[in-house]
Motif scaffolding. Structure first.
Motif, PDB file in Angstrom:
ATOM      1  N   ILE A 153       0.833  -1.208   0.000  1.00  0.00           N
ATOM      2  CA  ILE A 153       0.000   0.000   0.000  1.00  0.00           C
ATOM      3  C   ILE A 153       0.864   1.253   0.000  1.00  0.00           C
ATOM      4  N   LEU A 154       1.897   1.255   0.839  1.00  0.00           N
ATOM      5  CA  LEU A 154       2.789   2.411   0.938  1.00  0.00           C
ATOM      6  C   LEU A 154       3.484   2.675  -0.393  1.00  0.00           C
ATOM      7  N   PHE A 155       3.956   1.611  -1.035  1.00  0.00           N
ATOM      8  CA  PHE A 155       4.640   1.800  -2.313  1.00  0.00           C
ATOM      9  C   PHE A 155       3.691   2.382  -3.362  1.00  0.00           C
ATOM     10  N   ILE A 156       2.509   1.806  -3.484  1.00  0.00           N
ATOM     11  CA  ILE A 156       1.550   2.268  -4.495  1.00  0.00           C
ATOM     12  C   ILE A 156       1.168   3.719  -4.243  1.00  0.00           C
ATOM     13  N   PHE A 157       0.906   4.056  -2.972  1.00  0.00           N
ATOM     14  CA  PHE A 157       0.552   5.427  -2.606  1.00  0.00           C
ATOM     15  C   PHE A 157       1.678   6.394  -2.970  1.00  0.00           C
ATOM     16  N   GLY A 158       2.884   6.063  -2.556  1.00  0.00           N
ATOM     17  CA  GLY A 158       4.016   6.940  -2.824  1.00  0.00           C
ATOM     18  C   GLY A 158       4.348   7.030  -4.302  1.00  0.00           C
ATOM     19  N   PHE A 159       4.265   5.908  -4.992  1.00  0.00           N
ATOM     20  CA  PHE A 159       4.581   5.881  -6.424  1.00  0.00           C
ATOM     21  C   PHE A 159       3.603   6.754  -7.201  1.00  0.00           C
ATOM     22  N   LEU A 160       2.333   6.693  -6.837  1.00  0.00           N
ATOM     23  CA  LEU A 160       1.332   7.509  -7.524  1.00  0.00           C
ATOM     24  C   LEU A 160       1.550   8.995  -7.261  1.00  0.00           C
ATOM     25  N   ILE A 161       1.843   9.355  -6.010  1.00  0.00           N
ATOM     26  CA  ILE A 161       2.087  10.759  -5.687  1.00  0.00           C
ATOM     27  C   ILE A 161       3.281  11.288  -6.484  1.00  0.00           C
ATOM     28  N   GLU A 162       4.370  10.530  -6.487  1.00  0.00           N
ATOM     29  CA  GLU A 162       5.564  10.965  -7.205  1.00  0.00           C
ATOM     30  C   GLU A 162       5.300  11.105  -8.701  1.00  0.00           C
ATOM     31  N   SER A 163       4.626  10.113  -9.281  1.00  0.00           N
ATOM     32  CA  SER A 163       4.361  10.118 -10.723  1.00  0.00           C
ATOM     33  C   SER A 163       3.440  11.265 -11.121  1.00  0.00           C
ATOM     34  N   ILE A 164       2.375  11.456 -10.348  1.00  0.00           N
ATOM     35  CA  ILE A 164       1.421  12.525 -10.651  1.00  0.00           C
ATOM     36  C   ILE A 164       2.072  13.890 -10.479  1.00  0.00           C
ATOM     37  N   ALA A 165       2.845  14.052  -9.399  1.00  0.00           N
ATOM     38  CA  ALA A 165       3.519  15.335  -9.154  1.00  0.00           C
ATOM     39  C   ALA A 165       4.499  15.662 -10.281  1.00  0.00           C
ATOM     40  N   ASP A 166       5.273  14.682 -10.707  1.00  0.00           N
ATOM     41  CA  ASP A 166       6.228  14.909 -11.798  1.00  0.00           C
ATOM     42  C   ASP A 166       5.505  15.264 -13.094  1.00  0.00           C
ATOM     43  N   LEU A 167       4.408  14.570 -13.368  1.00  0.00           N
ATOM     44  CA  LEU A 167       3.652  14.839 -14.596  1.00  0.00           C
ATOM     45  C   LEU A 167       3.033  16.233 -14.567  1.00  0.00           C
ATOM     46  N   GLN A 168       2.457  16.606 -13.427  1.00  0.00           N
ATOM     47  CA  GLN A 168       1.864  17.936 -13.306  1.00  0.00           C
ATOM     48  C   GLN A 168       2.919  19.021 -13.512  1.00  0.00           C
ATOM     49  N   LYS A 169       4.088  18.841 -12.930  1.00  0.00           N
ATOM     50  CA  LYS A 169       5.154  19.838 -13.076  1.00  0.00           C
ATOM     51  C   LYS A 169       5.660  19.893 -14.522  1.00  0.00           C
ATOM     52  N   PHE A 170       5.760  18.744 -15.162  1.00  0.00           N
ATOM     53  CA  PHE A 170       6.216  18.700 -16.553  1.00  0.00           C
ATOM     54  C   PHE A 170       5.244  19.439 -17.477  1.00  0.00           C
ATOM     55  N   ILE A 171       3.949  19.179 -17.304  1.00  0.00           N
ATOM     56  CA  ILE A 171       2.934  19.851 -18.134  1.00  0.00           C
ATOM     57  C   ILE A 171       2.965  21.349 -17.893  1.00  0.00           C
ATOM     58  N   PHE A 172       3.108  21.744 -16.641  1.00  0.00           N
ATOM     59  CA  PHE A 172       3.172  23.171 -16.308  1.00  0.00           C
ATOM     60  C   PHE A 172       4.358  23.843 -17.001  1.00  0.00           C
ATOM     61  N   ARG A 173       5.515  23.210 -16.948  1.00  0.00           N
ATOM     62  CA  ARG A 173       6.717  23.818 -17.523  1.00  0.00           C
ATOM     63  C   ARG A 173       6.633  23.917 -19.042  1.00  0.00           C
ATOM     64  N   THR A 174       5.944  22.994 -19.678  1.00  0.00           N
ATOM     65  CA  THR A 174       5.831  23.053 -21.140  1.00  0.00           C
ATOM     66  C   THR A 174       4.820  24.105 -21.599  1.00  0.00           C
ATOM     67  N   ARG A 175       3.930  24.523 -20.694  1.00  0.00           N
ATOM     68  CA  ARG A 175       2.870  25.466 -21.067  1.00  0.00           C
ATOM     69  C   ARG A 175       3.081  26.886 -20.567  1.00  0.00           C
ATOM     70  N   ARG A 176       3.932  27.080 -19.578  1.00  0.00           N
ATOM     71  CA  ARG A 176       4.067  28.433 -19.029  1.00  0.00           C
ATOM     72  C   ARG A 176       4.723  29.366 -20.041  1.00  0.00           C
ATOM     73  N   THR A 177       4.340  30.606 -19.978  1.00  0.00           N
ATOM     74  CA  THR A 177       4.826  31.588 -20.954  1.00  0.00           C
ATOM     75  C   THR A 177       5.690  32.667 -20.329  1.00  0.00           C
ATOM     76  N   SER A 178       5.849  32.643 -19.005  1.00  0.00           N
ATOM     77  CA  SER A 178       6.622  33.674 -18.332  1.00  0.00           C
ATOM     78  C   SER A 178       7.387  33.072 -17.166  1.00  0.00           C
ATOM     79  N   SER A 179       8.559  33.621 -16.893  1.00  0.00           N
ATOM     80  CA  SER A 179       9.368  33.157 -15.764  1.00  0.00           C
ATOM     81  C   SER A 179       8.718  33.497 -14.429  1.00  0.00           C
ATOM     82  N   LYS A 180       7.722  34.397 -14.451  1.00  0.00           N
ATOM     83  CA  LYS A 180       7.031  34.763 -13.223  1.00  0.00           C
ATOM     84  C   LYS A 180       6.039  33.683 -12.772  1.00  0.00           C
ATOM     85  N   GLU A 181       5.665  32.805 -13.680  1.00  0.00           N
ATOM     86  CA  GLU A 181       4.712  31.753 -13.339  1.00  0.00           C
ATOM     87  C   GLU A 181       5.401  30.681 -12.500  1.00  0.00           C
TER      88      GLU A 181
END
Length: 289
Positions: free
Chosen positions: A150-178
């Motif tokens: 359970i701990l592995f699945i929980f942690g793995f999902l958090i890490e994967s989702i967080a990395d994906l969210q950050k990756f999508i954000f960085r590819t879409r942002r248009t300003s260094s202020k974001e």
């Protein structure tokens, strides 16, 4: 039949494999002056140790197979994601701006990475080793087994989702202020680091926690990010974000903001070394980053 190599715990052979593998990655990184292969080399090395030790053990026991698969999946996801992100965005890792051209400093980084890889792999290395393998209760399904899964699945999902969210954000942002303040990042400024610390608190030694909190993790991300927002003229909005968003442990912003700084610094691990004060720290920060 279990294969015995160097010692009954596979400590020697895994150390030698890690040393050789990381030296190869180091030479590629220094010769080509790129950090593209660095994180991939770390994650794939972790997976490689799991694969080799399960092959050496010749085991078909459920607990060993599951633990080994978890380490392989975690290592490959980390390595391949970091490689894809680097190739896709073309952005270098700011941590390496001062290391890339300095042979000695870059080598020290890779020595630390060797120690990190070998250390976090120890649970699976021990589990698959001849000394431990023969004396294990091979019946899978105990309370600790279930909690571990359970701990592995929980942690793995958090890490994967967080990395994906950050990756999508960085590819879409248009300003260094974001800056990232949605999804899991609305509750923590580093949810992917929290996942690693949550996992290693049970699955691997203290070394990883120390690295993330005091060496190549938080210190190399927090203050540089603060200075970047200050230089971009976005300090007012960003400082409000800092006061509302937990540094590491996910927590509702509305509850985190009114907490005394003492509580934030102790229970939520927002240590003084992460904080940036433009009035007193700007000159020192610019000299170190």
């Amino acid at each position: 039949m279990t294969i015995h190599i160097s010692d009954d715990y596979y400590l020697g052979i895994t150390a030698i494999i890690t040393l050789i593998y990381q030296l190869i990655i180091f030479l590629i990184a220094f010769t080509l002056q790129t950090e593209t292969v660095t994180d991939f080399g770390g994650g794939s090395n972790v997976a490689l140790l799991a694969i080799l030790t399960i092959i050496f053990s010749q085991s078909n026991h459920t607990r060993q197979i599951i633990a080994t698969l978890f380490q392989i999946v975690w290592g490959l996801r980390l390595g391949l994601f970091c490689l894809y992100r680097m190739l896709k965005t073309g952005h270098g890792d700011s941590r390496f701006d001062e290391l890339r051209q300095n042979f000695s400093k870059l080598l020290v980084f890779f020595i630390l990475q060797m120690i990190w890889i070998w250390t976090i792999s120890l649970p699976v290395t021990f589990l698959n080793s001849p000394k431990i393998n023969g004396g294990l209760d091979q019946n899978f399904g105990s309370v600790t087994d279930v909690l571990g899964v359970i701990l592995f699945i929980f942690g793995f999902l958090i890490e994967s989702i967080a990395d994906l969210q950050k990756f999508i954000f960085r590819t879409r942002r248009t300003s260094s202020k974001e800056f990232m303040k949605t999804g899991l990042w609305a509750w923590s400024r580093h949810p992917n680091y929290f996942d690693n610390i949550a996992l290693v608190s049970i699955l691997s030694p203290l070394f990883t926690i120390l690295i993330l909190l005091f060496l190549s993790g938080m210190p190399l991300n927090e203050r540089p990010a603060h200075l970047k927002q200050y230089k971009a003229g976005n300090w007012v909005e960003y400082s409000q974000h800092l006061s509302r968003t937990s540094c590491l442990i996910p927590f509702p912003p509305s509850l985190y903001e009114p907490l005394p700084q003492f509580i934030k610094s102790t229970l939520f691990l927002e240590f003084p070394i992460y904080r940036f004060n433009p009035d007193s720290d700007i000159n020192n920060a610019e000299g170190n980053i």
